[in-house]
Design a protein around this motif. Sequence first.
Motif, short mmCIF file in Angstrom:
data_model
loop_
_atom_site.label_atom_id
_atom_site.label_comp_id
_atom_site.label_asym_id
_atom_site.label_seq_id
_atom_site.Cartn_x
_atom_site.Cartn_y
_atom_site.Cartn_z
N UNK A 99 0.93 -1.27 -0.03
CA UNK A 99 -0.16 0.00 0.06
C UNK A 99 0.85 1.31 0.13
N UNK A 100 0.45 2.26 -0.90
CA UNK A 100 1.44 3.33 -0.80
C UNK A 100 1.07 4.11 0.39
N UNK A 101 -0.04 4.22 1.07
CA UNK A 101 -0.25 5.05 2.19
C UNK A 101 0.44 4.37 3.16
N UNK A 102 0.51 3.14 3.47
CA UNK A 102 1.14 2.47 4.53
C UNK A 102 2.92 2.62 4.25
N UNK A 103 3.39 2.63 2.82
CA UNK A 103 4.56 3.03 2.73
C UNK A 103 4.85 4.33 3.26
N UNK A 104 4.19 5.27 3.12
CA UNK A 104 4.28 6.75 3.37
C UNK A 104 4.39 6.99 4.81
N UNK A 105 3.24 6.19 5.65
CA UNK A 105 3.58 6.42 6.90
C UNK A 105 4.78 5.59 7.37
N UNK A 106 5.22 4.38 6.87
CA UNK A 106 6.31 3.63 7.71
C UNK A 106 7.74 4.33 6.98
N UNK A 107 7.56 5.45 6.05
CA UNK A 107 8.85 6.15 5.37
C UNK A 107 9.56 4.98 4.74
N UNK A 108 8.66 4.05 3.90
CA UNK A 108 9.66 3.24 2.98
C UNK A 108 10.17 1.97 3.83
N UNK A 109 9.97 1.93 5.32
CA UNK A 109 10.46 0.90 6.05
C UNK A 109 9.54 -0.12 6.45
N UNK A 110 9.77 -1.21 6.74
CA UNK A 110 8.83 -2.56 6.82
C UNK A 110 9.14 -3.11 8.33
#
Length: 456
Positions: A86-97
Amino acid sequence: MSNFRTIDRLTSYLLPPSVDDWLPEKHLARFIVEVIDGLDLGRMSGAYRGSGSASYHPRMLLGLLVYGYATGVFSSRKLERATYDSVAFRFIAANDHPDHDTIATFRRRFLKEIEKLFVEVLRLAREIGVLKMGTIGLDGTKIHANASRHSALSYEYAGKLEEQLKAEVADLLAKAEAADKSDVPDGMSIPDELARREERLRKIAEARATIEARARERHAREKAEHEAKMAAREARTAATGKKPGGKPPAPPTEGPLPSDQVNLTDEESRIMPAAGGGFDQCYNAQAAVAAGSLLVVATDVVQAPNDKNQVEPMLEKIGALPEGLGKVEHLLADTGYFSAGNVAACEKAGVEPAIAMGRQPHHPPLSERFEKAPEAPKDPTPVEAMAHRLKTPAGRALYALRKQTPEPVFGIIKSALGFRQFSLRGLENVRGEWSLVTMAWNLKRMFTLAPAYRMA
């Protein structure tokens, strides 16, 4: 001649260079990040030791949880997967996982801190002008526990099962001691079978002890209620000189009932009536919702299947809110909350109650809807005063707000977002999770009510 867009999956650069460019300017994920950045997370960040490998910042993990609950993603595994998909979750996680264990541990570890942040979000809602406390609707909804009702064990069945297992253990010990092992079936390991039964006997003993402790608590409560009723009968006899009619109340039964149950997966959950009939393993989630904004201002989770005793605890929670949020003037509730004591508690708290005194018909006749208000009673009791208010046009219009206040919130949380079962177990944990659910709902609602708002 075909006219299609080119499908090119080999281009090395598909996304903008900055994660900030991936989302529209007005997006719920941005709003949640901005709100969380403005909250004081000192208790959370201070809980980390600062040694070893670098930890994920609480702001990022809290953002993932809140956005997940606001969009219907509750599982820690699904949240981890969403940071890739998800782009939105990637944004919140700052591309971290962050992995699912990290997310799940953070949620369990900081439930109490998240409950405190619930009030901070309400302060923000008040500051941006979307929260008005005046009229509050109170209601409850059953939410499934993270346990199956088939894991429930009754006191009667536990006794039968205990006898059966003890007999099986004795039989296995006799086989182990026998010189001739020819009667042992192929593939049977006597030590493994003994260990399995001994573990089950241990769990059954714990379950019976829990049921017995609950029975003692219930007996003490019912005994006090019985003594109060008998004292009231004696007082009426002394005042009137006549013996009260009807049979005197029977004293409570001591000890566990055969049908008393405990759930082996989540012993603090309870069997409750389910919507549409039947029973399920549930908790009773309470919410006080502000009319107009539909923001949840106070929450609780209880083990009682009915709402009769929830007015006073919720009034205490509302009374403990900061004065700057505003004053509650009216409390709306359905007939499940009605009792003379609850009406008196509202009056004592300075809140005008509008609690249905019986089931309301779905299609009242026209003459009843527009009839004139009855004459006000002289020197009324709190219940009589409320009954009169509910018959006035103003009272009917006020009570009509009840169905459009807490019920839509529950409907959206359970049907649109899909939150129908707690992920955590134990009463205190599910209370924390319910605070997280309602805080996420409040942020989602605030974003809708004030889409132009941006944090400084």
